[in-house]
Scaffold this motif. Sequence first.
Motif, PDB file in Angstrom:
ATOM      1  N   ILE A   8       0.841  -1.197   0.000  1.00  0.00           N
ATOM      2  CA  ILE A   8       0.000   0.000   0.000  1.00  0.00           C
ATOM      3  C   ILE A   8       0.876   1.247   0.000  1.00  0.00           C
ATOM      4  N   GLU A   9       0.512   2.205  -0.834  1.00  0.00           N
ATOM      5  CA  GLU A   9       1.215   3.484  -0.880  1.00  0.00           C
ATOM      6  C   GLU A   9       0.317   4.581  -0.318  1.00  0.00           C
ATOM      7  N   CYS A  16      -3.253   6.455   9.621  1.00  0.00           N
ATOM      8  CA  CYS A  16      -3.529   5.773   8.344  1.00  0.00           C
ATOM      9  C   CYS A  16      -3.674   4.266   8.566  1.00  0.00           C
ATOM     10  N   VAL A  17      -2.791   3.719   9.376  1.00  0.00           N
ATOM     11  CA  VAL A  17      -2.835   2.284   9.673  1.00  0.00           C
ATOM     12  C   VAL A  17      -4.144   1.935  10.370  1.00  0.00           C
ATOM     13  N   ARG A  18      -4.545   2.742  11.354  1.00  0.00           N
ATOM     14  CA  ARG A  18      -5.802   2.482  12.076  1.00  0.00           C
ATOM     15  C   ARG A  18      -7.000   2.571  11.125  1.00  0.00           C
ATOM     16  N   THR A  19      -6.989   3.571  10.251  1.00  0.00           N
ATOM     17  CA  THR A  19      -8.085   3.728   9.297  1.00  0.00           C
ATOM     18  C   THR A  19      -8.195   2.510   8.397  1.00  0.00           C
ATOM     19  N   LEU A  56     -10.673  -6.351  -1.466  1.00  0.00           N
ATOM     20  CA  LEU A  56      -9.696  -5.724  -0.570  1.00  0.00           C
ATOM     21  C   LEU A  56      -9.085  -4.499  -1.249  1.00  0.00           C
ATOM     22  N   SER A  57      -8.706  -4.646  -2.508  1.00  0.00           N
ATOM     23  CA  SER A  57      -8.110  -3.539  -3.263  1.00  0.00           C
ATOM     24  C   SER A  57      -9.065  -2.361  -3.377  1.00  0.00           C
ATOM     25  N   GLY A  62     -10.761   2.969  -1.906  1.00  0.00           N
ATOM     26  CA  GLY A  62     -11.885   3.767  -1.437  1.00  0.00           C
ATOM     27  C   GLY A  62     -11.555   4.568  -0.195  1.00  0.00           C
ATOM     28  N   ALA A  63     -10.562   4.095   0.575  1.00  0.00           N
ATOM     29  CA  ALA A  63     -10.129   4.812   1.771  1.00  0.00           C
ATOM     30  C   ALA A  63      -9.092   5.881   1.446  1.00  0.00           C
ATOM     31  N   GLY A  64      -8.736   6.009   0.162  1.00  0.00           N
ATOM     32  CA  GLY A  64      -7.822   7.064  -0.251  1.00  0.00           C
ATOM     33  C   GLY A  64      -6.362   6.651  -0.409  1.00  0.00           C
ATOM     34  N   PHE A  65      -6.108   5.360  -0.435  1.00  0.00           N
ATOM     35  CA  PHE A  65      -4.743   4.871  -0.588  1.00  0.00           C
ATOM     36  C   PHE A  65      -4.619   4.137  -1.911  1.00  0.00           C
ATOM     37  N   GLU A  66      -3.397   3.828  -2.303  1.00  0.00           N
ATOM     38  CA  GLU A  66      -3.166   3.147  -3.577  1.00  0.00           C
ATOM     39  C   GLU A  66      -2.367   1.868  -3.350  1.00  0.00           C
ATOM     40  N   LEU A  67      -2.589   0.918  -4.235  1.00  0.00           N
ATOM     41  CA  LEU A  67      -1.797  -0.297  -4.214  1.00  0.00           C
ATOM     42  C   LEU A  67      -0.572  -0.100  -5.086  1.00  0.00           C
ATOM     43  N   ALA A  68       0.546  -0.627  -4.632  1.00  0.00           N
ATOM     44  CA  ALA A  68       1.793  -0.504  -5.397  1.00  0.00           C
ATOM     45  C   ALA A  68       1.880  -1.617  -6.422  1.00  0.00           C
TER      46      ALA A  68
END
Length: 68
Positions: A8-9, A16-19, A56-57, A62-68
């Motif tokens: 995750i990027e 961020c981890v808790r979210t 999962l992706s 949707g939470a505002g993060f990206e997969l590397a």
Amino acid sequence: MEHSTLKIEGMTCMGCVRTLTGVLNALPGVSHVAIDLESGIAKVDHNAALTTTDTLSEAIEGAGFELA
């Protein structure tokens, strides 16, 4: 039970981890989530019949993060 490892990027702090932990734990079939902030790796144990890696992706993005 399936074990997925996702890179995750965009995580910058423990907030961020808790979210992300909360978002992933809320998905049906997810039994365990472990996220390492330094490496950006999330390890998720889930029932593949209820939650796919695509799900999962989508939740991560949707939470505002990206997969590397």
